[in-house]
Design an enzyme around this catalytic site. Structure first.
Site, PDB file in Angstrom:
ATOM      1  N   ASP A   1      -6.002  -3.408  -2.216  1.00 39.36           N
ATOM      2  CA  ASP A   1      -4.973  -3.063  -1.233  1.00 39.36           C
ATOM      3  C   ASP A   1      -4.286  -4.251  -0.566  1.00 39.36           C
ATOM      4  O   ASP A   1      -4.935  -5.135  -0.025  1.00 39.36           O
ATOM      5  CB  ASP A   1      -5.633  -2.207  -0.163  1.00 39.36           C
ATOM      6  CG  ASP A   1      -4.610  -1.382   0.582  1.00 39.36           C
ATOM      7  OD1 ASP A   1      -3.639  -1.952   1.081  1.00 39.36           O
ATOM      8  OD2 ASP A   1      -4.794  -0.150   0.654  1.00 39.36           O
TER       9      ASP A   1
ATOM     10  N   SER B   1       0.816  -1.195   0.000  1.00 39.54           N
ATOM     11  CA  SER B   1       0.000   0.000   0.000  1.00 39.54           C
ATOM     12  C   SER B   1       0.857   1.256   0.000  1.00 39.54           C
ATOM     13  O   SER B   1       1.663   1.472  -0.894  1.00 39.54           O
ATOM     14  CB  SER B   1      -0.926  -0.050   1.205  1.00 39.54           C
ATOM     15  OG  SER B   1      -2.033   0.780   1.013  1.00 39.54           O
TER      16      SER B   1
END
Length: 323
Positions: free
Chosen positions: A210, A98
């Site tokens: 993510d 991320s």
């Protein structure tokens, strides 16, 4: 997890949806947008780098820098890198999830801590934000991909100056995927695609979101790849500091609790854990405190430098002794 990641932080802010619009980066502002279709898709392939050979050739332990997810807190990664550079501690490879994938990819491309800082302080939301209403989200993520590729000069993952591994989550079955080949920007785009906020990143026939959902601080990945020493940077929001008096706070707390437990399982395998004291006192999309956040990253790293150097020297001694 992404509340955490959202910010893309790092660069970063990547998405920062709240971020603020982009940097006066001459290379990006004045360079016309170009199609990146010629770049091969990001892929997860068997590791292309033999770290054991590097170990034997250079007669030193293999060091991995693991940069975790954490949204706007990702700016702290830059402060961490700044101190590591100052003390001549250079990773042999980087693993990022991320927000950490943003900073990691830029650093792996050869940018210095000062260059990362310049990018972070000048980045604006419109440089990485592309609104597109869809049943699966309201940010497309293509501008994030293009921005990263611009910054790394369209260099593919396997050709970056420092080997880089980007963690994402395959949406259909929820498995962890570690991209190490192909389109760098696309891999980062997948890693920061916060569910329900970003439209999942489609690569081939699969969709990715993510990486913080499955591995907010991917230490195990670094160990599996062959790291002797893992420097893990944990920038997750701590549940104890989360406001829970409203619906948004409760939503964040759910995420924070889950991520904390996931991270704890992996951090047990890290040799050094750097945890900047980043308590969210502002909205996750407010990146006005970028400089302060980087400063906190520097402070947290300074407190670990002596211990880290001792670990590295001990590993070097053990390695030479075994030869």
């Amino acid at each position: 997890m992404l509340k955490s990641n959202f910010l893309i932080l790092s660069c970063l802010s990547l998405i920062l949806v709240g971020c603020q619009s982009m940097p006066q980066l001459e290379s990006y502002k004045n360079k016309p947008q170009q199609s990146l279709s010629y770049l091969p898709d990001a892929q997860e392939l068997p590791n292309q780098v033999n770290f054991q050979q590097i170990e034997k050739k250079e007669k030193k332990p293999v060091i991995a820098l693991v940069l975790g997810s954490g949204g706007a807190r990702g700016y702290a990664h830059i402060g961490v890198i700044e101190i590591l550079e100052k003390y001549n501690i250079h990773p042999d490879f980087i693993v990022g999830t991320s927000a950490g994938s943003i900073v990691g990819a830029l650093y792996a491309s050869g940018k210095s801590a000062d260059e990362l800082k310049e990018i972070a302080l000048s980045l604006k939301a419109n440089d990485v934000r592309d609104v597109k209403l869809d049943m699966k989200g309201f940010f497309e993520g293509k501008k994030v991909e293009d921005f990263i590729n611009q910054q790394v000069n369209d260099t593919q993952l396997q050709k970056l100056k420092i080997p880089m591994y980007v963690v994402a989550t395959e949406l259909q079955d929820g498995k962890k995927v570690v991209f190490n080949y192909g389109n760098t920007g696309q891999a980062v785009r997948a890693s920061v695609a916060i569910p329900s906020m970003f439209i999942p990143t489609k690569i081939g026939t699969d969709e990715y979101v993510d990486g913080g959902l499955v591995s907010p601080v991917p230490v195990k990945t670094a160990k599996d790849l062959g790291a002797d020493i893992v420097i893990a940077v944990d920038i997750l929001a701590q549940p104890t500091h989360t406001e829970t008096s409203n619906i948004w706070g409760l939503f964040n707390q759910n995420i924070n609790i889950m991520q904390k437990h996931l991270a704890q399982e992996e951090l047990k395998y890290a040799d050094i854990v750097i945890q900047p004291d980043l308590r969210e006192k502002v909205h996750i999309f407010d990146v006005s405190g970028r400089e302060e956040t980087m400063s906190v990253g520097r402070e947290a790293t300074m407190s670990k430098v002596l211990e880290l150097n001792q670990i590295i020297e001990k590993a070097k001694y053990s390695f030479v002794k075994e030869q």
